[in-house]
Scaffold this motif. Sequence first.
Motif, short mmCIF file in Angstrom:
data_model
loop_
_atom_site.label_atom_id
_atom_site.label_comp_id
_atom_site.label_asym_id
_atom_site.label_seq_id
_atom_site.Cartn_x
_atom_site.Cartn_y
_atom_site.Cartn_z
N MET A 17 55.07 -1.06 41.08
CA MET A 17 55.34 -1.91 42.02
C MET A 17 56.62 -2.55 41.37
SD MET A 17 52.38 -4.71 41.94
CE MET A 17 52.47 -5.33 43.17
N ALA A 36 51.68 1.33 35.46
CA ALA A 36 52.40 1.10 34.11
C ALA A 36 52.51 -0.28 33.76
CB ALA A 36 54.01 1.53 34.46
N ASP A 88 43.08 1.56 33.10
CA ASP A 88 43.53 2.52 33.98
C ASP A 88 42.69 3.76 33.64
OD1 ASP A 88 45.84 2.76 36.41
OD2 ASP A 88 44.88 4.50 35.59
#
Length: 354
Positions: free
Chosen positions: A151, A178, A239
Amino acid sequence: MRFWHVRADRGGVHFEGALADGMRACLHSRIAMRVLLERGRFPAKGEQALYDGVRALGWDEHSSPKHTLSVSATCRSSQLTHSQFIALKTKDAIVDSIRDLHGSRPDVDPRDPDVSVVVRLVKDEATVYLDLAGEALHKRGYRVATVDAVMKENLAAAVLRIGGWDATTDLIDPVCGAGTVAIEAAMIACRVAPGLRRRFGFERWPGFDAAQSTAWESLLEAANAAVLTECPVKILATDVSPAAVDATAQNLASAGVAGAVTVQRRDARSYREEDGPAWVVADPPYGGRLAAQPLQLAGFFRQWGEALRTMHGSTVLLISGNPLVQRNLGLTPEMEVELYNGDIECRLLRYRIA
Ligand SMILES: C[S@@+](CC[C@H](N)C(=O)[O-])C[C@H]1O[C@@H](n2cnc3c(N)ncnc32)[C@H](O)[C@@H]1O
């Protein structure tokens, strides 16, 4: 930011002030995309009126044969209907006026101009601006590594602001990609101005003289002095993908907030009560391969919802463009706001876990 005469409309937020206030907006705004300085406004019914109006603004202070130029335009409900033509006429008026003054004209560089001019034509009235930011403000300069579906940095900051995270409670992004949410959160908590690690368009303007440079230096000095050496809250970014964990670590280091965030490889469904209470802020996966398999996607959100429901006392803030998320989490939002992630219509959803 304590600006004067602040007013918001669909096109943005307007304020009045000196050039240094515009510089301050570039340095400190976490949410804006651009900061535009209005040069003038005039009726422009047709190409000649546009050309004459732009020339009449006077460009000697703002353009020169040594400084490259770009012009972008938008239009609505006007006689002139082609934005590229409007940009071309505006550019002609500026370069003609500089050539008449200096005997040569500025080159056009749409990719990396020294001076970037923006024209908006609405109901046959033109407003001409100089873009102080240059490159859009969401480009903070820290993203050195990326993954799919990241985003924009200013959207992550907007999610945190609208969602109500006040930088006094611990934060977890369990699908960190990220690392954008965690990095923006760390910058907010550590009071790192979002523009500290990049350059701005106004620094390349012909009129950026010693006095303006001194004003800019003192804004930078004050922003650097405000940075906290220790982050007042714990921030965790995890993640399931090793590439995402690696990208997050690289981006954190590049943003100068690596010490504020712990990064781990972990499945979002493995979170339990002892991981909270915290603010869980996430932009969960809903596109790509998972979107092609709605059953799998629904299953993921059911299991993730089960995990989140164990985190008593936590607040969950999700931005999602897929209704499957809401349908399968098994949680009822206490707040729902419409937001756009690029072109994708999304919902910002806030849940309280009792
Ligand atoms: C939309 S991206 C997040 C992008 C991030 N907000 C950013 O701007 O950098 C979704 C992320 O969810 C991760 N993901 C998918 N399944 C996961 C799981 N079971 N557990 C943890 N992360 C998962 C993907 O690896 C991907 O990085």
